[in-house]
Design a protein around this motif. Structure first.
Motif, PDB file in Angstrom:
ATOM      1  N   ASP A 190       0.310  -3.989  -2.011  1.00 44.50           N
ATOM      2  CA  ASP A 190       1.627  -3.633  -1.468  1.00 44.50           C
ATOM      3  C   ASP A 190       2.608  -3.188  -2.553  1.00 44.50           C
ATOM      4  OD1 ASP A 190       0.696  -4.251   1.026  1.00 44.50           O
ATOM      5  OD2 ASP A 190       1.715  -6.184   1.181  1.00 44.50           O
ATOM      6  N   ARG A 193       4.262   0.326  -2.283  1.00 49.99           N
ATOM      7  CA  ARG A 193       5.323   0.369  -1.274  1.00 49.99           C
ATOM      8  C   ARG A 193       6.621  -0.201  -1.841  1.00 49.99           C
ATOM      9  NH1 ARG A 193       8.083   2.876   2.301  1.00 49.99           N
ATOM     10  NH2 ARG A 193       8.738   1.704   4.138  1.00 49.99           N
ATOM     11  N   VAL A 196       8.242   2.428  -4.182  1.00 51.78           N
ATOM     12  CA  VAL A 196       8.921   3.510  -3.467  1.00 51.78           C
ATOM     13  C   VAL A 196      10.250   3.026  -2.903  1.00 51.78           C
ATOM     14  CG1 VAL A 196       8.827   5.005  -1.437  1.00 51.78           C
ATOM     15  CG2 VAL A 196       6.832   4.803  -2.924  1.00 51.78           C
ATOM     16  N   LEU A 197      10.239   1.864  -2.263  1.00 44.63           N
ATOM     17  CA  LEU A 197      11.473   1.344  -1.672  1.00 44.63           C
ATOM     18  C   LEU A 197      12.525   1.049  -2.749  1.00 44.63           C
ATOM     19  CD1 LEU A 197      10.188  -1.017   1.166  1.00 44.63           C
ATOM     20  CD2 LEU A 197      11.498   1.084   1.428  1.00 44.63           C
ATOM     21  N   ARG A 211      15.193  10.145   0.987  1.00 48.09           N
ATOM     22  CA  ARG A 211      14.297   9.871   2.107  1.00 48.09           C
ATOM     23  C   ARG A 211      14.329  11.023   3.107  1.00 48.09           C
ATOM     24  NH1 ARG A 211      13.596   3.900   3.560  1.00 48.09           N
ATOM     25  NH2 ARG A 211      13.422   4.740   5.664  1.00 48.09           N
ATOM     26  N   ASP A 232      13.890  -1.316   5.873  1.00 47.33           N
ATOM     27  CA  ASP A 232      12.450  -1.333   5.604  1.00 47.33           C
ATOM     28  C   ASP A 232      12.040  -2.573   4.818  1.00 47.33           C
ATOM     29  OD1 ASP A 232      12.158   1.008   6.962  1.00 47.33           O
ATOM     30  OD2 ASP A 232      11.821   2.274   5.202  1.00 47.33           O
ATOM     31  N   TYR A 236       9.502  -5.722   6.070  1.00 47.73           N
ATOM     32  CA  TYR A 236       8.360  -6.204   5.288  1.00 47.73           C
ATOM     33  C   TYR A 236       8.488  -7.693   5.000  1.00 47.73           C
ATOM     34  CZ  TYR A 236       5.022  -6.901   1.538  1.00 47.73           C
ATOM     35  OH  TYR A 236       3.995  -7.380   0.773  1.00 47.73           O
TER      36      TYR A 236
END
Length: 443
Positions: A190, A193, A196-197, A211, A232, A236
């Motif tokens: 993970d 991810r 990127v976030l 985005r 987001d 998660y």
């Protein structure tokens, strides 16, 4: 100091180009002009009230001493001011962005239940959830784990001999992320991810991290991206909170997910989200920026690299100078909760302040030859972690990670040379190098 104790000094004028260079995210793309603007403020108007189109009026705080005076008094200079409609944003946002945030929250600017948005005594109660975990005594037990992760990162991303790489994209981004996620308990698969976030979270004003679901170039685009990234992250981390409450483990995520108030009841999950987002973003992005910035400093000062290789016991000094030099957290905002006089300037209740940590770390009154990289600098009163009640909770972990990485890397580093154009993230909040092509020779 109260207003009755001193007569306020008259306001001074700041050229619009100086104010815009510092306030606008795009002004931070050119660090030469940015640091010239900081120096102008320190020399001509170190506590300057400015108005930039699209933003509420604010004070630019460029001197080390003024930043410290504000940071020492959280009751007078608040961080977030609560979650009611009268709250304020501890991160500078334009008027359109603030309006967008209020439309989501019903009037509050507290878009995130995290320590930077919260003031004592609530701040203290939430901080106590994981405060002990971040103490040096506890972090010592993670020394061997972090050292093994540092060795693995060097072996994975660098090869013996000459490496022509982008120091940021090909190396420095990954080690701090892997460390914090490993200690956190987030699965390695993970991590991309989370990367990127994080880049979307801190790069709200950078076109390279925009985005697809955010309207480009709109006045509220940065706030839209910030809110979308938070949503987001929350989605998660909701699963992570539920998992750690159902099956606790020996990790940081379990401590936070099961944090309790003083009355013994669990905190609302949004408080855990705030903790997780803070650690998952600032917990590695600032460290990777400092790692890259410090290596850039050594690339331009090869004699310092040799001195450190001859005496590795001075690597802690290198970390301290790297933090001053990189200053990855560029600002936080504060609001005056009462009238006050600061250095002879009349402050009114409700006035907002942009604390310029980068500028404070180049203050000629505190640092000799501040625009030179010098790991042997003594004393080195860098304020990259802030000060006082809101001083960065993860500072000891960040220093530990950096020290261990340099202890593992520098003995093998024959040379490092910058061979291309450096680029920085377009942001006035948290960021540093985005690209740095180097030629690195590793034993």
């Amino acid at each position: 100091m109260t207003t009755t104790e001193q007569t306020a000094a008259p306001a001074q004028t700041v050229p619009d180009e100086i104010a815009r260079q510092i306030v606008l995210p795009e002004g931070h793309r050119d660090e030469v002009k940015l640091f010239e603007a900081y120096a102008w403020l320190r020399n001509h108007n170190p506590l300057a009230k400015v108005e930039v189109e699209g933003y509420d009026p604010l004070w630019l705080v460029s001197k080390h001493a003024h930043i410290m005076e504000i940071e020492r008094q959280p009751a007078i200079f608040s961080n977030g001011g609560g979650d009611e409609p009268g709250s304020h944003n501890p991160i500078l946002t334009n008027q359109a962005g603030d309006a967008f945030t209020k439309s989501l929250t019903g009037g509050s600017l507290r878009v995130l239940e995290a320590l930077p948005y919260i003031d004592p005594p609530e701040h203290t109660e939430i901080k106590d959830v994981a405060n002990d975990w971040f103490r040096p005594a506890n972090l010592k037990k993670w020394e061997d784990t972090i050292r093994q992760l540092a060795r693995e990162a060097i072996d994975k991303y660098l090869k013996p001999g000459v490496n022509e790489i982008d120091l940021v994209k090909d190396f420095s981004l990954f080690f701090p992320l892997h460390v914090i996620m490993s200690l956190f308990g987030v699965p390695e698969e993970d991590e991309p991810r989370m990367m990127v976030l994080t880049q979307e979270f801190f790069g709200t004003a950078d076109p390279d991290t925009a985005r697809a679901d955010v309207e480009p170039l709109s006045p509220e685009a940065a706030a839209q991206q910030w809110a979308a990234a938070i949503a987001d992250f929350n989605a998660y981390f909701d699963a992570l909170v539920e998992a750690r409450r159902a099956e606790p483990r020996d990790d940081l995520a379990t401590i936070i997910a099961n944090g309790r108030k003083q009355d013994g009841t669990l905190f609302d999950k949004t408080k855990a989200y705030g903790w997780f987002i803070t650690i998952a973003t600032a917990g590695h992005d600032t460290t990777s920026s400092t790692l890259a910035g410090t290596l850039e400093g050594l690339a331009h000062n090869p004699e310092q690299l040799k001195a450190l290789q001859a005496d590795p016991s001075r690597i802690s000094d290198l970390v301290n100078e790297g933090l001053r030099w990189a200053s990855p957290v560029k600002h936080f905002m504060r609001r005056a909760e009462q009238d006050y006089v600061l250095d002879g300037r009349q402050i009114r209740k409700g006035d907002r302040f942009m604390l310029l940590y980068q500028s404070g770390n180049r203050d000629e009154d505190v640092f000799v030859d501040p625009n030179s990289f010098d790991f042997a600098r003594k004393p080195n009163k860098q304020i990259s972690f802030g000060y006082g009640a809101h001083m960065c909770l993860g500072q000891h972990l960040a220093k530990q990670e950096l020290r261990i990485m340099f202890e593992e890397l520098l003995p093998r580093l024959r040379s490092i040379e910058v061979v291309g154009e450096r680029k920085v993230v377009q942001t006035n909040f948290v960021g540093g190098l985005k690209n740095l092509p180097v030629r690195l020779d590793l034993a």
